[in-house]
Motif scaffolding. Structure first.
Motif, short mmCIF file in Angstrom:
data_model
loop_
_atom_site.label_atom_id
_atom_site.label_comp_id
_atom_site.label_asym_id
_atom_site.label_seq_id
_atom_site.Cartn_x
_atom_site.Cartn_y
_atom_site.Cartn_z
N ARG A 1 13.95 113.47 51.75
CA ARG A 1 14.28 113.62 53.17
C ARG A 1 15.43 114.61 53.34
NH1 ARG A 1 15.92 108.20 55.19
NH2 ARG A 1 15.73 107.47 53.06
N THR A 2 16.43 114.44 52.47
CA THR A 2 17.60 115.30 52.60
C THR A 2 17.25 116.74 52.21
OG1 THR A 2 18.85 113.36 52.00
CG2 THR A 2 20.05 115.43 52.02
N LEU A 3 16.40 116.88 51.17
CA LEU A 3 15.94 118.22 50.78
C LEU A 3 15.18 118.88 51.93
CD1 LEU A 3 14.76 117.89 47.09
CD2 LEU A 3 16.29 119.66 48.00
N ALA A 4 14.39 118.06 52.64
CA ALA A 4 13.62 118.58 53.77
C ALA A 4 14.56 119.13 54.84
CB ALA A 4 12.74 117.49 54.35
N TRP A 5 15.66 118.41 55.08
CA TRP A 5 16.62 118.89 56.08
C TRP A 5 17.30 120.17 55.61
CZ3 TRP A 5 16.68 118.39 60.92
CH2 TRP A 5 16.15 117.23 61.51
N GLN A 6 17.50 120.29 54.29
CA GLN A 6 18.07 121.53 53.76
C GLN A 6 17.16 122.71 54.12
OE1 GLN A 6 18.13 121.93 49.49
NE2 GLN A 6 20.19 122.80 49.52
N THR A 7 15.87 122.52 53.88
CA THR A 7 14.90 123.56 54.19
C THR A 7 14.88 123.88 55.68
OG1 THR A 7 13.62 122.40 52.53
CG2 THR A 7 12.56 124.27 53.60
N LEU A 8 15.03 122.82 56.48
CA LEU A 8 14.99 123.03 57.92
C LEU A 8 16.22 123.76 58.42
CD1 LEU A 8 13.65 119.55 59.14
CD2 LEU A 8 12.49 121.74 59.40
N LEU A 9 17.39 123.38 57.87
CA LEU A 9 18.66 123.86 58.43
C LEU A 9 19.15 125.18 57.84
CD1 LEU A 9 20.68 120.52 58.66
CD2 LEU A 9 19.57 121.75 60.53
N GLU A 10 18.60 125.60 56.70
CA GLU A 10 19.07 126.81 56.02
C GLU A 10 19.16 128.00 56.97
OE1 GLU A 10 17.66 126.44 51.37
OE2 GLU A 10 16.30 127.19 52.90
N THR B 1 14.08 130.39 61.74
CA THR B 1 12.93 131.28 61.87
C THR B 1 12.32 131.14 63.26
OG1 THR B 1 12.53 130.79 59.56
CG2 THR B 1 10.84 132.06 60.69
N VAL B 2 12.18 129.90 63.68
CA VAL B 2 11.60 129.66 65.00
C VAL B 2 12.54 130.21 66.08
CG1 VAL B 2 10.91 127.86 66.65
CG2 VAL B 2 10.32 127.64 64.23
N LEU B 3 13.84 129.94 65.93
CA LEU B 3 14.81 130.41 66.92
C LEU B 3 14.79 131.92 67.02
CD1 LEU B 3 17.86 128.03 66.28
CD2 LEU B 3 16.32 128.04 68.25
N GLN B 4 14.74 132.58 65.84
CA GLN B 4 14.72 134.06 65.83
C GLN B 4 13.48 134.59 66.53
OE1 GLN B 4 15.26 134.88 61.71
NE2 GLN B 4 17.29 135.75 61.99
N PHE B 5 12.36 133.90 66.25
CA PHE B 5 11.09 134.29 66.85
C PHE B 5 11.18 134.21 68.38
CE2 PHE B 5 6.80 133.22 68.34
CZ PHE B 5 6.10 134.31 67.85
N LEU B 6 11.93 133.23 68.86
CA LEU B 6 12.08 133.05 70.31
C LEU B 6 13.26 133.86 70.85
CD1 LEU B 6 11.50 129.18 70.44
CD2 LEU B 6 9.88 130.95 71.15
N HIS B 7 13.89 134.69 69.99
CA HIS B 7 15.06 135.50 70.37
C HIS B 7 16.20 134.65 70.87
CE1 HIS B 7 12.87 139.17 69.68
NE2 HIS B 7 11.86 138.64 70.34
N LEU B 8 16.39 133.51 70.24
CA LEU B 8 17.52 132.64 70.57
C LEU B 8 18.56 132.78 69.47
CD1 LEU B 8 15.51 129.50 71.71
CD2 LEU B 8 16.99 130.88 73.17
N PRO B 9 19.84 132.48 69.78
CA PRO B 9 20.86 132.56 68.73
C PRO B 9 20.57 131.57 67.60
CG PRO B 9 21.73 131.52 70.71
CD PRO B 9 20.39 132.09 71.07
N VAL B 10 20.84 132.01 66.38
CA VAL B 10 20.52 131.17 65.22
C VAL B 10 21.65 130.17 64.96
CG1 VAL B 10 19.03 132.84 64.08
CG2 VAL B 10 21.51 132.84 63.63
#
Lengths: 357, 273
Positions: B108-117, B124-133
């Motif tokens: 679970r914690t590793l998954a959050w690492q992947t999500l939050l990196e 990646t999603v934020l960048q795609f939407l042109h939102l601040p990372v």
């Protein structure tokens, strides 16, 4: 009597499509001790909860002192409840429990202290201020629950089977306590119970309920002596309920034998229910009775013998201080004014249901 | 006869607790209170006063305190909602909250690492939407986030348990005596749920204080909590004496919170699961 304090108009309530109260109308006078009596599921507790503000009726109005309070939340109503299982706050001592309502109303400390003293004296528990609820017996907890309610000087005290969890002796003592309290306080008591003896002992008015309907309203004497239908007769005390025919005014045919009675106006040859209380049956020599039969059971009950007499195909329940052994042939005699004639229930809803013992 | 049989049944647990609780505990005390030559010393324990160790203890206390407070603020309303749900889906709703606990903690914690990196899924999603990372990974915020995510159920469940046990008639009695909903909450509901709150606080605070996995994975190796320090003494530096000494210090904090629980939760009302 004095004016109507609470008026329930056309109250209906259902839970999950199950009708609990059907178009109920009931008024309660000031300073009255009213008991809502009936078997479990008859709607008596729901009625109390609607008056207390813990349930909202689907239809109808609750009028209190001339004002419509149907939508008023519980905390704004001028009445207090004594709950079935006391519902004392376990994290507070007795004094804090009693002071709860007064503190919320921002009463002064000296006023609150006086009230606590007064209330504890009223319920005979002086000096219990610093005890915790858990350390009190059931009867004591119930008294505290009453004290906690009455310090707020409600116009009406609602009591939801308050003696249900107490043992028999304590229950009887508390009945007298409640009558005394009601007289001292001079306020209206609305009392819910399934115990007919409790209802008969304490009430000014008894409201007998079944399946969401009011079956009969009256004084204890009226309810006991002149039940309006077989349900009321069966629920209040022991009774012989017999399918009979009203031959004409003042004459009824019970199990093929003609008995004189005092009721009139039922018409001729009409099917009726007849109620005869077991203590109103006189056992005589076979040839002296209106009908005769044989004693089949006998139990000694202390005050009287409870006997069953098989006569004309019906087991008559008889209470008598005179003993007749099993197998004895006896005659049955009933005074005309002890025969209570009732109309057959008009609809299925009013049909008497089996009463749980 | 019966008594003997009962005693016999308890034997496996006696061996278990001796082998896996008492002996390891004694070993921690032995290593913690001796030096390499086996002499009795307090230096390992006192080593906590070293700025580098002391700092990691303070950070650990601070982060676990913040996570516990946030967990409490999130859990209480949630537990109230769950306790008041009357529908048949109540069981399912609770299951959803407990479900993550069935998965491996590390995963679970590793998954959050992947999500939050910085180059992770969320950014990646934020960048795609042109939102601040989000620049959250390897910061204390990521550690707090990980703690809250992992330990939230341990706060929700004990509070939910006590709330369920509060007799509805008590709340009705308060309303009957003139208390509105807010007064009813502060005068009745909240005081009666204290055992659950205390138990929840302990169950979140203790694992949060001692964790080294969450800080390792979400904090990089930049932020050392006391758990990390102890872990490194055992693994990297092979200094079991210092590791055990610091563990004893940590144990004191845990014992303090255990005692607090015992005082407030005499009847075991708040015990979860």
């Amino acid at each position: 009597m004095s004016n109507k304090l609470i008026n329930l108009e056309n109250i209906s309530k259902s839970y999950d499509n199950h009708l609990v109260l059907d178009e109920m109308n009931l008024y309660i006078r000031e300073n009255e001790f009213v008991t809502l009596l009936g078997p479990s599921g008859c709607g008596k507790t729901t009625t109390l909860r609607i008056i207390g503000g813990f349930e909202t009726p689907d239809t109808g109005k609750v009028i209190f002192d001339g004002k419509d309070i149907t939508k008023l939340p519980a905390y704004k109503r001028q009445l207090n409840t004594v709950f079935q299982k006391y519902a004392l706050f376990t994290h507070m001592n007795i004094a804090e429990n009693i002071a709860f309502g007064l503190k919320i109303k921002n009463k002064s400390k000296s006023y609150i202290d006086d009230k606590i003293k007064y209330a504890l004296k009223l319920v005979n528990l002086e000096g219990y201020e610093n005890r915790m609820p858990d350390s009190l017996s059931g009867g004591q907890q119930q008294r505290i629950a009453i004290a906690r309610a009455i310090v707020n000087e409600p116009k009406v005290l609602l009591l939801d089977e308050p003696l249900g969890a107490l043992d028999l002796k304590l229950r009887q003592d508390m009945q007298y306590e409640l009558i005394r309290l009601k007289n001292e306080l001079g306020i209206t008591f609305i009392y819910v119970t399934h115990d007919q003896e409790e209802a008969l002992t304490m009430s000014d008015t008894i409201v007998v309920m079944n399946q969401g309907y009011i079956q009969q309203i009256g004084t204890p004497e009226m309810i006991y002596n002149e039940p309006e239908n077989a349900f009321v007769a069966d629920f209040i005390g022991d009774s012989n309920i017999i399918d009979s025919i009203m031959v004409r005014d003042e004459l009824v045919e019970i199990l093929g034998a003609k008995f004189a009675c005092v009721d009139k106006g039922f018409g001729e040859n009409v099917h009726v229910d007849v109620v005869i209380r077991p203590e109103d049956i006189e056992l005589v020599k076979p040839e002296e009775g209106t009908i005769h039969g044989e004693v089949t059971h006998i139990i000694f009950k202390g005050v009287h013998y409870e006997m069953e007499v098989m006569a004309n195909g019906f087991e008559w329940l008889v209470h008598s201080t005179k003993m007749y052994p099993v197998g004895e042939k006896v005659g049955i005699k009933v005074d005309p004014f002890n025969i209570q004639i009732m109309n057959k229930p008009a609809s299925e809803d009013e049909e008497a249901v089996q009463v749980e013992e | 006869m019966k008594n003997k049989f009962v005693k016999l049944l308890s034997l496996p647990y006696v061996f278990w607790s001796i082998g896996f609780i008492i002996i390891p505990l004694l070993m921690v005390f032995y290593y913690g209170l001796t030096d390499k030559s086996g002499r009795l010393t307090l230096s390992n324990v006192l080593n906590i006063a070293l700025p580098v160790h002391f700092k990691s203890l303070i950070i650990a206390l601070l982060l676990s305190f913040v996570s516990t407070v946030i967990c409490l603020l999130l859990s209480y309303p949630l537990a109230m909602i769950l306790a008041n749900v009357k529908s048949k889906s109540k069981g399912l709703m609770i299951l959803i909250f407990v479900l993550p606990m069935w998965m491996n903690f590390l995963l679970r914690t590793l998954a959050w690492q992947t999500l939050l990196e910085n180059e992770g899924v969320i950014n990646t999603v934020l960048q795609f939407l042109h939102l601040p990372v989000l620049k959250i990974i390897n910061t204390p915020y990521a550690i707090i986030f990980g703690m809250i995510y992992n330990f939230l159920p341990f706060m929700v469940l004990p509070i939910y348990n006590v709330l369920c046990k509060i007799d509805n008639n008590l709340l009705n009695a308060a309303r009957d005596l003139g208390a509105n909903e807010i007064q009813t909450f502060f005068k009745v509901t909240l005081p009666l749920s204290v055992p659950g709150i205390i138990s929840g606080i302990t169950m979140v605070f203790v694992p949060a204080l001692t964790t080294f996995v969450i800080s390792d994975l979400l904090g990089g190796s930049k932020i050392l909590l006391i758990g990390n320090v102890i872990e490194q003494e055992f693994t990297l530096n092979s200094n079991w004496h210092l590791g055990s000494g610091l563990s004893i210090v940590l144990m004191i904090f845990i014992i303090i919170s255990m005692i607090t629980t015992a005082i407030f939760d005499k009847d075991g009302e708040g015990s979860a699961l």
